[in-house]
Design a protein around this motif. Structure first.
Motif, PDB file in Angstrom:
ATOM      1  N   GLY A 277       0.783  -1.214   0.000  1.00  0.00           N
ATOM      2  CA  GLY A 277       0.000   0.000   0.000  1.00  0.00           C
ATOM      3  C   GLY A 277       0.818   1.267   0.000  1.00  0.00           C
ATOM      4  O   GLY A 277       0.286   2.353   0.145  1.00  0.00           O
ATOM      5  N   SER A 278       2.148   1.150  -0.133  1.00  0.00           N
ATOM      6  CA  SER A 278       2.971   2.355  -0.126  1.00  0.00           C
ATOM      7  C   SER A 278       2.636   3.224  -1.321  1.00  0.00           C
ATOM      8  O   SER A 278       2.449   2.728  -2.424  1.00  0.00           O
ATOM      9  N   PRO A 279       2.573   4.541  -1.126  1.00  0.00           N
ATOM     10  CA  PRO A 279       2.257   5.414  -2.235  1.00  0.00           C
ATOM     11  C   PRO A 279       3.253   5.333  -3.375  1.00  0.00           C
ATOM     12  O   PRO A 279       2.922   5.657  -4.494  1.00  0.00           O
ATOM     13  N   SER A 280       4.494   4.938  -3.088  1.00  0.00           N
ATOM     14  CA  SER A 280       5.481   4.853  -4.149  1.00  0.00           C
ATOM     15  C   SER A 280       5.547   3.478  -4.773  1.00  0.00           C
ATOM     16  O   SER A 280       6.317   3.225  -5.664  1.00  0.00           O
ATOM     17  N   GLY A 281       4.743   2.545  -4.299  1.00  0.00           N
ATOM     18  CA  GLY A 281       4.773   1.236  -4.879  1.00  0.00           C
ATOM     19  C   GLY A 281       3.602   1.011  -5.772  1.00  0.00           C
ATOM     20  O   GLY A 281       2.728   1.724  -5.877  1.00  0.00           O
ATOM     21  N   GLY A 282       3.353   0.314  -6.553  1.00  0.00           N
ATOM     22  CA  GLY A 282       2.564  -0.163  -7.634  1.00  0.00           C
ATOM     23  C   GLY A 282       1.159   0.339  -7.851  1.00  0.00           C
ATOM     24  O   GLY A 282       0.530  -0.179  -8.669  1.00  0.00           O
ATOM     25  N   VAL A 283       0.661   1.362  -7.114  1.00  0.00           N
ATOM     26  CA  VAL A 283      -0.673   1.862  -7.415  1.00  0.00           C
ATOM     27  C   VAL A 283      -0.523   2.948  -8.468  1.00  0.00           C
ATOM     28  O   VAL A 283      -0.020   4.019  -8.200  1.00  0.00           O
ATOM     29  N   ALA A 284      -0.963   2.702  -9.685  1.00  0.00           N
ATOM     30  CA  ALA A 284      -0.684   3.608 -10.785  1.00  0.00           C
ATOM     31  C   ALA A 284      -1.895   4.449 -11.125  1.00  0.00           C
ATOM     32  O   ALA A 284      -3.030   4.172 -10.742  1.00  0.00           O
ATOM     33  N   ALA A 285      -1.637   5.532 -11.908  1.00  0.00           N
ATOM     34  CA  ALA A 285      -2.702   6.429 -12.333  1.00  0.00           C
ATOM     35  C   ALA A 285      -3.743   5.693 -13.162  1.00  0.00           C
ATOM     36  O   ALA A 285      -4.911   6.080 -13.182  1.00  0.00           O
ATOM     37  N   ALA A 286      -3.336   4.634 -13.842  1.00  0.00           N
ATOM     38  CA  ALA A 286      -4.264   3.879 -14.679  1.00  0.00           C
ATOM     39  C   ALA A 286      -5.457   3.366 -13.885  1.00  0.00           C
ATOM     40  O   ALA A 286      -6.546   3.167 -14.440  1.00  0.00           O
ATOM     41  N   LYS A 287      -5.286   3.148 -12.577  1.00  0.00           N
ATOM     42  CA  LYS A 287      -6.384   2.632 -11.761  1.00  0.00           C
ATOM     43  C   LYS A 287      -7.457   3.688 -11.511  1.00  0.00           C
ATOM     44  O   LYS A 287      -8.542   3.363 -11.051  1.00  0.00           O
ATOM     45  N   MET A 288      -7.137   4.948 -11.782  1.00  0.00           N
ATOM     46  CA  MET A 288      -8.127   6.018 -11.622  1.00  0.00           C
ATOM     47  C   MET A 288      -8.687   6.463 -12.971  1.00  0.00           C
ATOM     48  O   MET A 288      -9.382   7.469 -13.059  1.00  0.00           O
ATOM     49  N   LEU A 289      -8.384   5.722 -14.010  1.00  0.00           N
ATOM     50  CA  LEU A 289      -8.768   6.093 -15.362  1.00  0.00           C
ATOM     51  C   LEU A 289     -10.283   6.079 -15.532  1.00  0.00           C
ATOM     52  O   LEU A 289     -10.961   5.115 -15.180  1.00  0.00           O
ATOM     53  N   VAL A 290     -10.804   7.174 -16.087  1.00  0.00           N
ATOM     54  CA  VAL A 290     -12.211   7.268 -16.466  1.00  0.00           C
ATOM     55  C   VAL A 290     -12.256   7.300 -17.994  1.00  0.00           C
ATOM     56  O   VAL A 290     -11.841   8.304 -18.604  1.00  0.00           O
ATOM     57  N   PRO A 291     -12.708   6.220 -18.647  1.00  0.00           N
ATOM     58  CA  PRO A 291     -12.810   6.256 -20.112  1.00  0.00           C
ATOM     59  C   PRO A 291     -13.736   7.395 -20.546  1.00  0.00           C
ATOM     60  O   PRO A 291     -14.837   7.545 -20.020  1.00  0.00           O
ATOM     61  N   ILE A 390      -5.171  11.612 -18.603  1.00  0.00           N
ATOM     62  CA  ILE A 390      -4.255  10.470 -18.473  1.00  0.00           C
ATOM     63  C   ILE A 390      -3.833  10.040 -19.870  1.00  0.00           C
ATOM     64  O   ILE A 390      -4.670   9.864 -20.768  1.00  0.00           O
ATOM     65  N   THR A 391      -2.528   9.883 -20.045  1.00  0.00           N
ATOM     66  CA  THR A 391      -1.985   9.513 -21.350  1.00  0.00           C
ATOM     67  C   THR A 391      -1.209   8.204 -21.263  1.00  0.00           C
ATOM     68  O   THR A 391      -0.809   7.765 -20.183  1.00  0.00           O
ATOM     69  N   ASP A 392      -1.005   7.614 -22.410  1.00  0.00           N
ATOM     70  CA  ASP A 392      -0.165   6.416 -22.547  1.00  0.00           C
ATOM     71  C   ASP A 392       0.915   6.750 -23.555  1.00  0.00           C
ATOM     72  O   ASP A 392       0.650   6.847 -24.754  1.00  0.00           O
ATOM     73  N   GLN A 393       2.126   6.994 -23.052  1.00  0.00           N
ATOM     74  CA  GLN A 393       3.254   7.428 -23.874  1.00  0.00           C
ATOM     75  C   GLN A 393       2.883   8.677 -24.674  1.00  0.00           C
ATOM     76  O   GLN A 393       3.186   8.804 -25.863  1.00  0.00           O
ATOM     77  N   GLY A 394       2.213   9.593 -23.991  1.00  0.00           N
ATOM     78  CA  GLY A 394       1.875  10.874 -24.588  1.00  0.00           C
ATOM     79  C   GLY A 394       0.571  10.910 -25.354  1.00  0.00           C
ATOM     80  O   GLY A 394       0.080  11.983 -25.702  1.00  0.00           O
ATOM     81  N   LYS A 395      -0.016   9.746 -25.631  1.00  0.00           N
ATOM     82  CA  LYS A 395      -1.269   9.681 -26.387  1.00  0.00           C
ATOM     83  C   LYS A 395      -2.452   9.659 -25.416  1.00  0.00           C
ATOM     84  O   LYS A 395      -2.403   9.017 -24.371  1.00  0.00           O
ATOM     85  N   TYR A 396      -3.527  10.336 -25.819  1.00  0.00           N
ATOM     86  CA  TYR A 396      -4.704  10.442 -24.953  1.00  0.00           C
ATOM     87  C   TYR A 396      -5.291   9.070 -24.630  1.00  0.00           C
ATOM     88  O   TYR A 396      -5.480   8.238 -25.507  1.00  0.00           O
ATOM     89  N   LEU A 397      -5.582   8.862 -23.335  1.00  0.00           N
ATOM     90  CA  LEU A 397      -6.137   7.592 -22.890  1.00  0.00           C
ATOM     91  C   LEU A 397      -7.487   7.780 -22.208  1.00  0.00           C
ATOM     92  O   LEU A 397      -8.417   7.007 -22.407  1.00  0.00           O
ATOM     93  N   GLY A 398      -7.609   8.819 -21.391  1.00  0.00           N
ATOM     94  CA  GLY A 398      -8.850   9.054 -20.672  1.00  0.00           C
ATOM     95  C   GLY A 398      -8.651  10.164 -19.658  1.00  0.00           C
ATOM     96  O   GLY A 398      -7.672  10.921 -19.715  1.00  0.00           O
ATOM     97  N   LEU A 399      -9.578  10.244 -18.691  1.00  0.00           N
ATOM     98  CA  LEU A 399      -9.552  11.317 -17.705  1.00  0.00           C
ATOM     99  C   LEU A 399      -9.485  10.756 -16.292  1.00  0.00           C
ATOM    100  O   LEU A 399      -9.775   9.583 -16.062  1.00  0.00           O
ATOM    101  N   GLY A 400      -9.115  11.616 -15.342  1.00  0.00           N
ATOM    102  CA  GLY A 400      -9.170  11.300 -13.928  1.00  0.00           C
ATOM    103  C   GLY A 400      -9.770  12.481 -13.200  1.00  0.00           C
ATOM    104  O   GLY A 400      -9.691  13.623 -13.689  1.00  0.00           O
ATOM    105  N   THR A 401     -10.367  12.248 -12.054  1.00  0.00           N
ATOM    106  CA  THR A 401     -10.996  13.336 -11.293  1.00  0.00           C
ATOM    107  C   THR A 401     -10.148  13.714 -10.095  1.00  0.00           C
ATOM    108  O   THR A 401      -9.413  12.885  -9.539  1.00  0.00           O
ATOM    109  N   GLY A 402     -10.251  14.964  -9.679  1.00  0.00           N
ATOM    110  CA  GLY A 402      -9.550  15.411  -8.479  1.00  0.00           C
ATOM    111  C   GLY A 402     -10.005  14.644  -7.257  1.00  0.00           C
ATOM    112  O   GLY A 402      -9.198  14.313  -6.382  1.00  0.00           O
ATOM    113  N   GLU A 403     -11.303  14.315  -7.203  1.00  0.00           N
ATOM    114  CA  GLU A 403     -11.833  13.561  -6.071  1.00  0.00           C
ATOM    115  C   GLU A 403     -11.195  12.183  -5.974  1.00  0.00           C
ATOM    116  O   GLU A 403     -10.817  11.728  -4.883  1.00  0.00           O
ATOM    117  N   SER A 404     -11.053  11.516  -7.116  1.00  0.00           N
ATOM    118  CA  SER A 404     -10.458  10.166  -7.093  1.00  0.00           C
ATOM    119  C   SER A 404      -8.995  10.223  -6.691  1.00  0.00           C
ATOM    120  O   SER A 404      -8.489   9.320  -6.020  1.00  0.00           O
TER     121      SER A 404
END
Length: 622
Positions: A277-291, A390-404
């Motif tokens: 659960g460390s903030p620097s370990g494996g929880v990535a922005a992709a988990k907050m992705l909103v298509p 949220i991008t994937d290697q600079g390409k648009y992937l989706g959005l994330g919210t400030g709340e999330s």
């Protein structure tokens, strides 16, 4: 072996050594931790003493130059077996073989048995170790050879697991009877959490595959106790004995005492970045992705309005060019503008960039929550309303919210704090409970010492939280110095509360030394005028003006011993509660120290809880 050896030149040939039977065998014990008995010995080879080929490294290097590597391996095995039989040793004999040398034994059960039989020793006592000397080019073709070897009654082992040939692939395909963990992972495992986790992973796989583990390279008591308490059954290393021509039959006293030691190991703890659960370990922005859809630069405000009306849950809309985000349109701001008179008529056909944020927050999907948490402390807080792209290697992937983002950072840090305190990085409540459970399970005598700081809140109120944190870090450093890291476990419960689980015999002296060191050092955190006054003015819990003395340390200790009545029923929470009770008593003592037995403390605690329950019942009835 001939007792009369020829005189060699300064650089003898390996072929000459083999012909003259000039090789010598030495044996290193492999120990069963259960009872300290010797399971067997690894047979090793040496060249003639005093020659350049005395060491095995030089010997095998010369054999490779002469093209005699396999022949030397077989000659070494025969030498070891002959010497082992002459010594009359019991147990298994481990022999080193490269893959090429094992192949040369033959590919049928009969052929392998015939060649092994030439060694003049019951085949069932032989364990053939696959070394890392050369790669196995055809693993599929090697499998039946190992199967034929096993059919003879010999056992098969992977040597130096974790390096070179000894890979997970070979473990799965060859299914060895024994796996010897390379000394790299064992050396200093008592202080290295990554090595500890690596060996624990090997242990889990060994349990699934049925292989027995041998920890190589054990050279001190601390590493031995950790490996023993992990549940690994066998070990080898200089701490048990060095290779010798006359194989030792019994362990030396220090090794036997270490194996029988009554204390359990304090497992090395992970650093903050390695914690679950460390903030620097494996929880990535992709988990907050909103298509979410995006619009091109050429889109109009009417196009944006149509999407917002069709997708009422969409909080924002990205503007892209060549699949790369260039702007972000916030729903609320956009709709508020359109609610104004004539805005749709005036701006509907205008470019959507007119009402867009041309500098949105853009993050890569691989970014961790720790990296994203820096946004919370930035001056630009627009992401809270607009969200982020949220991008994937600079390409648009989706959005994330400030709340999330806020929720993710909070949840991750709360989870991490259960494992390690974010201020001192000392183990938190989960590791503390786990270590208490291990102590009780192993029926080890220990002292649970609850540490608290007197007058800490008034100090915090007067000097501020930053100075308060410095006092807490100083307390942690003092307590850590008072502990033997191989025997004593130090945890940070929270705030100014710490817990030490002492196994050191001189625990009392350590506790008193910590109190003295802290009480003296804490004076340095006060201003000169407060030191001269002997304390500070403040308010008590009821808001009344009160004079408070200096911050001091109090330690309440609970003795937990194997013969304690009903020891098995004491869980970690109950032992910690009794220690907290002792801490309250310690705060009333001039020395700042109080000791109580666990059964006496538990009885007092139960009486106290019963009294509280009776009082609540009476209050309810009235």
């Amino acid at each position: 072996m001939s007792s009369r050896l020829p005189s060699f030149s300064s650089a003898p040939k390996v072929a000459e050594l083999i012909e003259a039977r000039a090789l010598a065998a030495v044996f290193q014990p492999i120990v069963d931790f259960d009872g300290g008995t010797i399971l067997g010995y690894e047979g090793l080879i040496r060249g003639p003493a005093g020659t350049p080929l005395e060491s095995p490294g030089a010997l095998f290097a010369q054999a490779a130059r002469e093209g005699l590597s396999v022949r030397l391996e077989h000659a070494a095995a025969e030498t070891c077996v002959a010497a082992f039989a002459a010594l009359g040793c019991e147990g298994k004999l481990f022999l080193n073989f490269s893959a090429e040398a094992i192949v040369s034994l033959g590919q049928t059960r009969e052929r392998t048995a015939e060649l092994l039989g030439r060694y003049g020793m019951p085949i069932e006592r032989l364990v053939l170790e696959l070394t890392e000397q050369c790669a196995i080019e055809n693993v599929a073709g090697f499998e039946p050879i190992v199967a034929a070897l096993r059919e003879t009654g010999a056992q098969f082992a992977l040597d130096d697991y974790g390096t070179a040939n000894a890979s997970m692939n070979l473990w799965v395909r060859l299914q060895p009877d024994v796996v010897k963990i390379d000394r790299f992972f064992i050396d200093d495992i008592a202080n290295d959490p990554l090595k500890f986790e690596a060996v624990r992973a090997m242990q889990h796989f060994a349990g699934a595959s049925g292989a027995r583990l041998v920890a190589e390279g054990i050279e001190n008591e601390a590493d031995l106790i950790v490996v023993r308490d992990m549940g690994i059954a066998f070990g080898q290393g200089y701490f048990f004995g060095r290779p010798a021509a006359r194989a030792q039959r019994r362990l030396a006293e220090p090794a036997r005492e270490a194996l029988a030691a009554g204390h359990i190991a304090v497992f090395p703890r992970a650093t903050r970045s390695q914690l679950p659960g460390s903030p620097s370990g494996g929880v990535a922005a992709a988990k907050m992705l909103v298509p979410a859809p995006a619009v091109p630069r050429s889109a109009t405000n009417n196009d944006v309005l149509e999407l917002f009306n069709r997708l009422p849950a969409l909080h924002a809309l990205a503007v892209v060019e060549n699949d790369e985000p260039i702007a972000l349109v916030n729903r609320r701001g956009f709709m508020d503008r359109y609610a104004l008179p004539y805005h749709r008529e005036l701006f509907g056909k205008r470019p959507c960039l007119l009402f867009a944020n041309a500098a949105p927050v853009v993050i890569e999907k691989s970014m961790t929550v720790e990296q994203m948490a820096k946004l919370l402390a930035s001056d630009d807080q627009r992401y809270l309303a607009d969200g982020f792209v949220i991008t994937d290697q600079g390409k648009y992937l989706g959005l994330g919210t400030g709340e999330s983002l806020v929720r993710a950072v909070t949840e991750v840090r709360i989870e991490a704090a259960r494992y390690a305190n974010p201020l001192t990085f000392l183990p938190g409540n989960i590791p503390i409970s786990s270590h208490i459970a291990r102590l009780v399970e192993h029926r080890v005598e220990f002292h649970a010492c609850y540490v608290d700081l007197n007058h800490f809140k008034p100090f915090n109120d007067r000097y501020g939280y930053w100075h308060g944190d410095e006092v807490l870090k100083f307390a942690a450093a003092v307590l850590a110095k008072a502990c033997d890291p191989t025997r004593d476990f130090l945890g940070h419960v929270g705030g100014d509360d710490f817990l030490i689980l002492f196994q050191s015999e001189d625990w009392r002296e350590r506790a008193h030394a910590a109190i003295a060191a802290f009480n003296e050092g804490a004076l340095g955190f006060y201003a000169d005028e407060d030191r001269a006054a002997g304390g500070i003015q403040g308010e008590d819990r009821r808001g009344n003006p009160t004079f408070f003395g200096f911050v001091t340390m109090a330690i309440g200790c609970v003795r937990v011993w194997p013969a304690a009545p009903d020891l098995a029923r004491y869980g970690s929470e109950e032992i910690a509660s009794v220690a907290a009770l002792a801490k309250h008593r310690a705060k009333q003592e001039p020395s700042g120290f109080f000791l109580i037995d666990v059964d006496e403390g538990a009885a007092t605690l139960h009486l106290h809880e019963h009294a509280l329950g009776t009082a609540r019942t009476a209050a309810t009835m009235n």
